[in-house]
Enzyme design. Structure first.
Site, PDB file in Angstrom:
ATOM      1  N   SER A 182       0.754  -1.367  -0.176  1.00 21.71           N
ATOM      2  CA  SER A 182       0.053   0.020  -0.006  1.00 21.71           C
ATOM      3  C   SER A 182       0.752   1.205  -0.089  1.00 21.71           C
ATOM      4  O   SER A 182       0.337   2.274  -0.539  1.00 21.71           O
ATOM      5  CB  SER A 182      -1.044  -0.036   1.167  1.00 21.71           C
ATOM      6  OG  SER A 182      -0.209  -0.238   2.383  1.00 21.71           O
ATOM      7  N   HIS A 210      -5.324  -3.024  -2.860  1.00 20.48           N
ATOM      8  CA  HIS A 210      -4.971  -2.152  -4.090  1.00 20.48           C
ATOM      9  C   HIS A 210      -4.966  -2.856  -5.268  1.00 20.48           C
ATOM     10  O   HIS A 210      -4.598  -2.041  -6.284  1.00 20.48           O
ATOM     11  CB  HIS A 210      -3.532  -1.333  -3.696  1.00 20.48           C
ATOM     12  CG  HIS A 210      -3.719  -0.758  -2.404  1.00 20.48           C
ATOM     13  ND1 HIS A 210      -4.340   0.646  -2.484  1.00 20.48           N
ATOM     14  CD2 HIS A 210      -3.620  -1.130  -1.124  1.00 20.48           C
ATOM     15  CE1 HIS A 210      -4.034   1.149  -1.068  1.00 20.48           C
ATOM     16  NE2 HIS A 210      -3.677   0.104  -0.430  1.00 20.48           N
ATOM     17  N   LYS A 242     -11.690   1.050  -1.930  1.00 17.48           N
ATOM     18  CA  LYS A 242     -10.607   1.781  -3.026  1.00 17.48           C
ATOM     19  C   LYS A 242     -11.011   1.638  -4.241  1.00 17.48           C
ATOM     20  O   LYS A 242     -12.052   2.433  -4.684  1.00 17.48           O
ATOM     21  CB  LYS A 242      -9.329   0.928  -2.489  1.00 17.48           C
ATOM     22  CG  LYS A 242      -8.814   1.287  -1.103  1.00 17.48           C
ATOM     23  CD  LYS A 242      -7.909   0.385  -0.534  1.00 17.48           C
ATOM     24  CE  LYS A 242      -7.563   1.148   0.747  1.00 17.48           C
ATOM     25  NZ  LYS A 242      -6.954   0.071   1.584  1.00 17.48           N
TER      26      LYS A 242
HETATM   27  C1  LIG Z   1      -6.962   0.058   3.153  1.00 19.61           C
HETATM   28  C2  LIG Z   1      -6.275  -1.348   3.417  1.00 19.61           C
HETATM   29  C3  LIG Z   1      -6.903  -2.318   4.217  1.00 19.61           C
HETATM   30  C4  LIG Z   1      -8.104  -1.747   5.130  1.00 19.61           C
HETATM   31  O1  LIG Z   1      -9.135  -1.776   4.372  1.00 19.61           O
HETATM   32  P1  LIG Z   1     -10.656  -1.090   4.863  1.00 19.61           P
HETATM   33  O2  LIG Z   1     -11.715  -1.530   4.244  1.00 19.61           O
HETATM   34  O3  LIG Z   1     -10.025   0.453   4.691  1.00 19.61           O
HETATM   35  O4  LIG Z   1     -10.576  -1.089   6.503  1.00 19.61           O
HETATM   36  C5  LIG Z   1      -6.493  -3.492   4.529  1.00 19.61           C
HETATM   37  N1  LIG Z   1      -5.352  -3.932   3.778  1.00 19.61           N
HETATM   38  C6  LIG Z   1      -4.639  -3.210   2.928  1.00 19.61           C
HETATM   39  C7  LIG Z   1      -3.469  -3.548   2.328  1.00 19.61           C
HETATM   40  C8  LIG Z   1      -5.273  -1.840   2.742  1.00 19.61           C
HETATM   41  O5  LIG Z   1      -4.464  -0.799   1.865  1.00 19.61           O
END
Ligand SMILES: *Cc1c(COP(=O)(O)O)cnc(C)c1O
Length: 392
Positions: A182, A210, A242
Site C-alpha cells: 500500500s 490495492h 478503494k
Molecule cells: C486499506 C487497506 C486495508 C483496510 O481496508 P479498509 O476497508 O479500509 O478497512 C487492508 N489492507 C490493505 C493492504 C489496505 O490497503
C-alpha cells in the site's frame, strides 16, 4: 489530581510527536471524492485518494445507492447472523464469487475487520503466521490478535521466508501478504510465495486491497495478473472502499473457509452488518469496474507518462507500476516540507511518515485515478519540478 497527571503525560507525548514532524492532522473535505476538491476552504488538485477507477462519485453508483436506501432504509439494524443479512448483501456476495471465480464470498464491514477475522478464526496459539515486513497494519494487528506465533520476513524476500518456514514445526501455517504494497506500490512475488506455501503445507492469503479493480483481466486483481487461482492462493481478501469506490471488504474462498469464518470470525459475528444500500452501490460499481476497461488503460497511460517525466527530472521513484507512485524523501520533516510546498501550489499529496513506513523512508505517496486528466498530470509535474531538493 491523578487525571491531570495522566493528561499531562498525553500532552507531553503529543508535543514530542509534533517536534519530530510526526503529528497527524485531519483535513476537512467539502466536496465528493474527485481530483479537484474543496478542502479546508481551498480548491486543491488531489493525488492521494485510493479511488483509482474514479467510481466513488459515479452517477450510476450513486443512483444504485439511492435506490438501495429507498428499498432497505439506511441501517441494517443488526449483525449478519441476526437480521442484518439482506438480499442486497447476498446478491453482492454472489457477484463477488463470480468475479473472483471462487465458490463462496463473505462480506465484512471493513478490510481491517476482515483481516482480524481471518487470522483469529483460522489460527490459535499453536499455529504460525508468516508476514511480509511491509504488510498493511491491519494484517500485523490481525497476527497479534490471533495469538499465533508471528514471524516477519524481509520485504518480498522469498529466501528470507523460506529460512523461517524451515525453522518452523507443527501447527497450522499461514503466509499472509499484501498483493500490492500500500505504501510502495510494488507487487508481492505471488508465484514464488505460492510455491513455498505448497511445499511447506501452508495456506497463502493475499490482501488485495490495492489490486482489485486495478490489475488483471477485468480488474480481477493481483492473482489474475499472475495467473493464480484458488489452488495456489486459497484465501483472498479484497476491499470495496478503494478501486470499487464504496465501502467494506470481502473474503473469497472455499465453502469450508467461508463457513468457518461465519461460525468463528468475531469481527464478523459481533458487529452490525454494513448498510444494504452500500451493497447495492457496490454491485453497480463492480459492474462498471469489470466492463469499463478504459479506466485501467487510462491509469496505465497516466502512470507511464508520470514515470517517464519524473525520471527525467531526477525524482527518486520506486519500482512501482501501479497507481501508487511514492517519491522517497527520507526524513519525516523533508516529506512534510515537500507536501506543504505542493499544497502551497494548490496540489495535495500526502506525506507518509513512520510508523506507517519504516524510519528513514518517509515519502510523498502520489496516487492516480482514471479521472485525472493530462492537464492534472502536467500541473503535478510542474509543481514537483519546483520541489526544494537540497537535502536529498
Ligand atoms: C486499506 C487497506 C486495508 C483496510 O481496508 P479498509 O476497508 O479500509 O478497512 C487492508 N489492507 C490493505 C493492504 C489496505 O490497503
Amino acid at each position: 489530581m491523578v487525571i491531570d497527571a495522566n493528561m499531562q503525560v498525553l500532552s507531553n507525548a503529543l508535543e514530542k510527536r509534533r517536534d519530530s514532524s510526526l503529528y497527524r492532522q485531519r483535513k476537512v473535505a467539502e466536496t465528493a471524492q474527485q481530483p479537484e476538491m474543496r478542502i479546508d476552504g481551498r480548491n486543491l488538485l488531489t493525488f492521494c485518494s485510493n479511488d483509482y477507477l474514479g467510481l466513488a462519485n459515479h452517477p450510476d453508483v450513486i443512483r444504485a445507492f439511492q435506490q438501495g436506501a429507498a428499498d432497505y432504509g439506511t441501517g441494517s439494524g443488526a449483525a449478519h447472523l441476526i437480521t442484518g443479512h439482506t438480499r442486497a448483501h447476498h446478491a453482492l456476495e454472489e457477484a463477488l464469487a463470480d468475479f473472483t471465480g471462487r465458490p463462496r464470498v463473505l462480506l465484512f464491514s471493513t478490510g481491517y475487520m476482515a483481516n482480524l477475522g481471518i487470522a483469529s478464526a483460522l489460527l490459535d496459539r499453536n499455529d504460525r503466521l508468516y508476514e511480509d515486513r511491509l504488510n498493511h497494519a491491519s494484517l500485523i494487528d490481525a497476527g497479534q490478535l490471533s495469538r499465533a506465533k508471528m514471524l516477519r520476513y524481509q520485504h518480498a524476500d522469498t529466501e528470507s521466508l523460506q529460512r523461517l518456514l524451515e525453522a518452523g514445526d507443527g501447527g497450522k501455517t499461514l503466509i499472509a501478504t499484501d498483493g500490492v504494497f500500500s505504501m510502495d506500490g510494488d507487487l508481492a512475488p505471488l508465484p514464488q510465495l505460492a510455491e513455498l506455501a505448497q511445499s511447506h503445507n501452508a495456506w497463502l492469503m493475499v490482501d488485495d486491497a490495492h489490486g482489485i479493480g486495478v490489475l488483471g483481466d477485468q480488474g480481477r486483481g493481483a492473482l489474475s495478473h499472475f495467473g493464480l487461482g484458488a489452488q495456489e492462493v486459497p484465501i483472498l481478501m479484497g476491499t470495496l472502499g478503494k478501486a470499487l469506490g464504496t465501502f467494506g471488504a470481502f473474503v473469497a474462498g472455499s465453502e469450508a473457509l467461508i463457513e468457518t469464518l461465519i461460525q468463528q470470525a468475531r469481527s464478523y459475528i459481533y458487529t452490525t452488518a454494513p448498510p444494504p444500500a452500500i451493497a447495492e452501490a457496490t454491485r453497480e460499481s463492480l459492474r462498471i469496474a469489470t466492463q469499463e476497461s478504459w479506466r485501467r488503460e487510462r491509469l496505465k497511460t497516466l502512470i507511464e507518462q508520470f514515470r517517464v517525466s519524473a525520471k527525467s527530472m531526477g525524482l527518486p521513484l520506486m519500482d512501482s507500476h501501479t497507481p501508487i507512485q511514492p517519491i522517497v524523501a527520507g526524513s519525516a520533516s523533508q516529506a512534510l516540507a515537500w507536501s506543504q510546498q505542493l499544497e502551497e501550489a494548490g496540489i495535495l499529496v500526502s506525506a507518509i511518515r513512520p510508523p506507517t513506513v519504516p524510519e528513514g523512508s518517509a515519502r510523498l505517496r502520489i496516487t492516480f485515478s482514471a479521472n485525472h486528466t493530462e492537464r492534472h498530470l502536467q500541473r503535478l509535474l510542474d509543481a514537483l519540478s519546483y520541489l526544494n531538493r537540497d537535502q536529498v
